[in-house]
Design an enzyme around this catalytic site. Structure first.
Site, PDB file in Angstrom:
ATOM      1  N   THR A 130      41.377  49.215  44.700  1.00 46.08           N
ATOM      2  CA  THR A 130      41.706  49.509  43.327  1.00 46.08           C
ATOM      3  C   THR A 130      40.820  51.029  42.913  1.00 46.08           C
ATOM      4  OG1 THR A 130      41.307  49.059  40.877  1.00 46.08           O
ATOM      5  CG2 THR A 130      39.987  47.982  42.550  1.00 46.08           C
ATOM      6  N   ASP A 131      41.603  51.831  42.019  1.00 46.84           N
ATOM      7  CA  ASP A 131      40.949  52.993  41.421  1.00 46.84           C
ATOM      8  C   ASP A 131      39.734  52.447  40.696  1.00 46.84           C
ATOM      9  OD1 ASP A 131      42.357  51.858  39.420  1.00 46.84           O
ATOM     10  OD2 ASP A 131      43.313  53.713  38.800  1.00 46.84           O
ATOM     11  N   GLU A 132      39.714  51.240  40.235  1.00 52.81           N
ATOM     12  CA  GLU A 132      38.719  50.803  39.480  1.00 52.81           C
ATOM     13  C   GLU A 132      37.123  51.056  39.986  1.00 52.81           C
ATOM     14  OE1 GLU A 132      39.197  47.498  36.900  1.00 52.81           O
ATOM     15  OE2 GLU A 132      41.500  47.963  37.025  1.00 52.81           O
ATOM     16  N   TYR A 155      34.399  42.732  38.081  1.00 49.46           N
ATOM     17  CA  TYR A 155      35.517  42.846  39.150  1.00 49.46           C
ATOM     18  C   TYR A 155      35.517  43.956  40.006  1.00 49.46           C
ATOM     19  CZ  TYR A 155      40.319  44.273  40.371  1.00 49.46           C
ATOM     20  OH  TYR A 155      41.363  44.765  41.263  1.00 49.46           O
ATOM     21  N   LYS A 159      35.042  44.489  44.159  1.00 52.07           N
ATOM     22  CA  LYS A 159      35.944  45.287  44.798  1.00 52.07           C
ATOM     23  C   LYS A 159      35.457  46.367  45.524  1.00 52.07           C
ATOM     24  CE  LYS A 159      39.878  44.915  45.214  1.00 52.07           C
ATOM     25  NZ  LYS A 159      40.855  43.993  46.068  1.00 52.07           N
TER      26      LYS A 159
HETATM   27  P1  NAD Z   1      47.001  38.452  41.455  1.00 45.43           P
HETATM   28  O1  NAD Z   1      45.668  37.863  40.836  1.00 45.43           O
HETATM   29  O2  NAD Z   1      48.184  38.424  40.914  1.00 45.43           O
HETATM   30  O3  NAD Z   1      46.966  37.706  42.999  1.00 45.43           O
HETATM   31  C1  NAD Z   1      46.097  37.471  43.787  1.00 45.43           C
HETATM   32  C2  NAD Z   1      46.368  36.473  44.712  1.00 45.43           C
HETATM   33  O4  NAD Z   1      45.311  36.163  45.729  1.00 45.43           O
HETATM   34  C3  NAD Z   1      46.718  35.157  44.356  1.00 45.43           C
HETATM   35  O5  NAD Z   1      48.008  34.631  44.796  1.00 45.43           O
HETATM   36  C4  NAD Z   1      45.712  34.195  44.598  1.00 45.43           C
HETATM   37  O6  NAD Z   1      46.145  32.932  44.734  1.00 45.43           O
HETATM   38  C5  NAD Z   1      45.298  34.698  45.860  1.00 45.43           C
HETATM   39  N1  NAD Z   1      43.812  34.436  45.928  1.00 45.43           N
HETATM   40  C6  NAD Z   1      42.802  34.360  45.092  1.00 45.43           C
HETATM   41  N2  NAD Z   1      41.558  34.143  45.786  1.00 45.43           N
HETATM   42  C7  NAD Z   1      41.876  33.714  47.144  1.00 45.43           C
HETATM   43  C8  NAD Z   1      41.221  33.341  48.227  1.00 45.43           C
HETATM   44  N3  NAD Z   1      39.989  32.927  48.038  1.00 45.43           N
HETATM   45  N4  NAD Z   1      41.920  32.860  49.329  1.00 45.43           N
HETATM   46  C9  NAD Z   1      43.107  33.142  49.488  1.00 45.43           C
HETATM   47  N5  NAD Z   1      44.133  33.664  48.518  1.00 45.43           N
HETATM   48  C10 NAD Z   1      43.327  34.031  47.293  1.00 45.43           C
HETATM   49  O7  NAD Z   1      46.558  39.908  41.774  1.00 45.43           O
HETATM   50  P2  NAD Z   1      47.210  41.325  42.079  1.00 45.43           P
HETATM   51  O8  NAD Z   1      47.552  41.882  40.745  1.00 45.43           O
HETATM   52  O9  NAD Z   1      48.614  41.005  42.958  1.00 45.43           O
HETATM   53  O10 NAD Z   1      46.390  42.101  43.020  1.00 45.43           O
HETATM   54  C11 NAD Z   1      46.565  41.984  44.348  1.00 45.43           C
HETATM   55  C12 NAD Z   1      45.440  42.989  45.079  1.00 45.43           C
HETATM   56  O11 NAD Z   1      45.507  44.362  44.587  1.00 45.43           O
HETATM   57  C13 NAD Z   1      43.942  42.658  44.538  1.00 45.43           C
HETATM   58  O12 NAD Z   1      43.363  43.018  45.698  1.00 45.43           O
HETATM   59  C14 NAD Z   1      43.707  43.885  43.527  1.00 45.43           C
HETATM   60  O13 NAD Z   1      42.341  44.061  43.516  1.00 45.43           O
HETATM   61  C15 NAD Z   1      44.300  44.982  44.078  1.00 45.43           C
HETATM   62  N6  NAD Z   1      44.814  45.746  42.877  1.00 45.43           N
HETATM   63  C16 NAD Z   1      45.681  45.305  41.731  1.00 45.43           C
HETATM   64  C17 NAD Z   1      46.044  46.052  40.894  1.00 45.43           C
HETATM   65  C18 NAD Z   1      47.088  45.682  39.795  1.00 45.43           C
HETATM   66  O14 NAD Z   1      47.362  46.396  38.894  1.00 45.43           O
HETATM   67  N7  NAD Z   1      47.295  44.471  39.571  1.00 45.43           N
HETATM   68  C19 NAD Z   1      45.916  47.573  41.201  1.00 45.43           C
HETATM   69  C20 NAD Z   1      45.197  48.069  42.207  1.00 45.43           C
HETATM   70  C21 NAD Z   1      44.936  46.920  43.036  1.00 45.43           C
HETATM   71  P1  TYD Z   2      44.435  45.153  32.084  1.00 46.48           P
HETATM   72  O1  TYD Z   2      45.935  44.861  32.322  1.00 46.48           O
HETATM   73  O2  TYD Z   2      43.567  44.076  31.972  1.00 46.48           O
HETATM   74  O3  TYD Z   2      44.179  45.920  33.598  1.00 46.48           O
HETATM   75  P2  TYD Z   2      42.595  46.741  33.944  1.00 46.48           P
HETATM   76  O4  TYD Z   2      41.740  46.423  32.697  1.00 46.48           O
HETATM   77  O5  TYD Z   2      42.150  46.284  35.282  1.00 46.48           O
HETATM   78  O6  TYD Z   2      43.207  48.331  33.839  1.00 46.48           O
HETATM   79  O7  TYD Z   2      44.238  46.087  31.030  1.00 46.48           O
HETATM   80  C1  TYD Z   2      44.872  47.162  30.978  1.00 46.48           C
HETATM   81  C2  TYD Z   2      44.503  47.821  29.522  1.00 46.48           C
HETATM   82  O8  TYD Z   2      44.864  47.220  28.410  1.00 46.48           O
HETATM   83  C3  TYD Z   2      42.970  48.176  29.357  1.00 46.48           C
HETATM   84  O9  TYD Z   2      42.576  49.424  29.181  1.00 46.48           O
HETATM   85  C4  TYD Z   2      42.400  46.894  28.621  1.00 46.48           C
HETATM   86  C5  TYD Z   2      43.596  46.683  27.753  1.00 46.48           C
HETATM   87  N1  TYD Z   2      43.932  45.545  27.316  1.00 46.48           N
HETATM   88  C6  TYD Z   2      44.090  45.294  25.689  1.00 46.48           C
HETATM   89  O10 TYD Z   2      43.961  46.085  24.924  1.00 46.48           O
HETATM   90  N2  TYD Z   2      44.180  44.004  25.439  1.00 46.48           N
HETATM   91  C7  TYD Z   2      44.240  42.889  26.165  1.00 46.48           C
HETATM   92  O11 TYD Z   2      44.764  41.791  25.693  1.00 46.48           O
HETATM   93  C8  TYD Z   2      44.370  43.065  27.621  1.00 46.48           C
HETATM   94  C9  TYD Z   2      44.522  42.044  28.607  1.00 46.48           C
HETATM   95  C10 TYD Z   2      44.121  44.430  28.028  1.00 46.48           C
END
Ligand code: NAD
Ligand code: TYD
Length: 344
Positions: A130-132, A155, A159
């Protein structure tokens, strides 16, 4: 890597991005096979892929990536050409509340997968990061692959630690691993605790939406299908040991996003409620994705307004899915985070 008859092991494929990636890959490659290894935490949902129940190219195996003997056994049985690791604990607010599980899955789980890939000579390992990991920006600049790692939330720290293990397993053991670092994804099947689906599900019930702080935090939004296309390119043409940033080129403040959600759901802006800020809340993320554009020829395709409008429609039309995934476990967190801390 070869592009015909690929056998993929996807870890965390029952979550938001993993399930969209599997759907994209099986749609794009008729001769690929996918085994989805997922623990099914609150965020993992088999309903996300129920359209593949009858597809013999797809298989689900329930397992925890921290369980080394089990992962070793699954990888030995499946003999995948590549492992793509999406499995993680992913919600920043949950990591603030209780970081331990984040360290287990995102750090130790990554190490188990890397070690298994090393022992079994897997040809490609992709770590979905992630970019985080880069921390927070002021009003200027963008994150490049060489930016310092300055994670601010538990988090992000977990990562980042996973990414450092990937680097070490590449340098020390020669595991052919690649890291991708993407910005905020939106699209269908995202758990309704993240900003966009959370707010849409609240608005549907005419409830106020809790905007943290002044609402001026900026995120770079990318459609999940654009993320999937970028991962596919990294898998096929990426270079082991490299890092690729993936971005949407689409910076928006949380207030702008919230206003678009009011407009697409037809709800009044008086439902916007400013609440106490998230501790350590990163101000701005922005991605320099020139490396992946230049080296792998990938760029986002989905226009943001169109993608967001369709996404909102998907959540409104899939009320049953939203209600089903918001189980008792989710409600406990919701109550603690939003009510007890004065955010509701
Ligand atoms: P999500 O929370 O929707 O899904 C995570 C999945 O991982 C779930 O299906 C969960 O059951 C599984 N999981 C969790 N712990 C596990 C374990 N110990 N063993 C096996 N499976 C397990 O997450 P997402 O938003 O789909 O993110 C997927 C990946 O992409 C993550 O690694 C996250 O850091 C990365 N990512 C997400 C975003 C975003 O905007 N959502 C952006 C950049 C990177
Ligand atoms: P989020 O979807 O949790 O993603 P991330 O923190 O990983 O970027 O949040 C996106 C943005 O929205 C972040 O700046 C936090 C804000 N946010 C709120 O303002 N209220 C909320 O209830 C949530 C969940 C997020």
């Amino acid at each position: 890597m070869k592009d015909n008859g690929v056998r993929l092991l996807v870890a965390g494929g029952a979550g938001f991005i993993g399930s969209n990636f599997i759907r994209y890959i099986l749609g794009a490659h008729a001769d690929w096979q996918v085994v989805n290894v997922d623990k099914l935490t609150y965020a993992g949902n088999l309903a996300n892929l129920k359209d593949f129940d009858e597809d013999e190219r797809y298989r689900f195996v329930r397992a925890d990536i921290c369980d080394a003997p089990r992962i070793e056994e699954i990888v030995a049985a499946e003999r995948p050409d590549a492992i793509v690791n999406f499995a993680a604990e992913t919600h920043v607010d949950r990591s603030i509340n209780d970081p331990t599980l984040f360290l287990k899955t995102n750090v130790l789980g990554t190490q188990v997968l890397l070690e298994t890939a090393r022992r079994q000579g897997i040809a490609r390992y992709i770590q979905i990061s992630t970019d985080e990991v880069y921390g927070s920006l002021g009003s200027e600049g963008k994150f490049s692959e060489g930016s310092s790692l300055r994670p601010n939330s538990p988090y992000a720290a977990s990562k980042t630690s996973g990414d450092l293990l990937v680097r070490a397993w590449f340098k020390t053991y020669g595991v052919p691993a690649i890291i991708t670092r993407c910005s905020n994804n939106y699209g269908p099947y995202q758990f309704p605790e993240k900003l966009i689906p959370f707010f849409v599900t609240l608005l549907r019930e005419n409830k106020p939406v809790p905007v943290y702080g002044d609402g001026m935090n900026v995120r770079d939004w990318i459609h999940v299908d654009d993320h999937s296309r970028a991962i596919e390119a990294v898998l096929l043409r990426g270079k082991p040991g490299e890092i690729y940033n993936i971005g949407g080129g689409n910076e928006r403040t949380n207030i702008e996003i919230t206003k678009m959600l009011f407009s697409f759901t037809g709800k009044p802006e008086l439902l916007m409620k400013f609440v106490p800020d998230r501790p350590g809340h990163d101000r701005r993320y922005a991605i320099d994705d020139s490396k992946i554009r230049r080296e792998l020829g990938v760029a986002p395709q989905v226009p943001f307004e169109e993608g967001l409008r369709e996404t909102v429609r998907w959540y409104l039309e899939n009320e049953e899915w939203c209600n089903a995934v918001r189980s008792g476990e989710y409600l406990k967190f919701y109550d603690q985070w939003y009510s007890r801390q004065g955010r509701a």
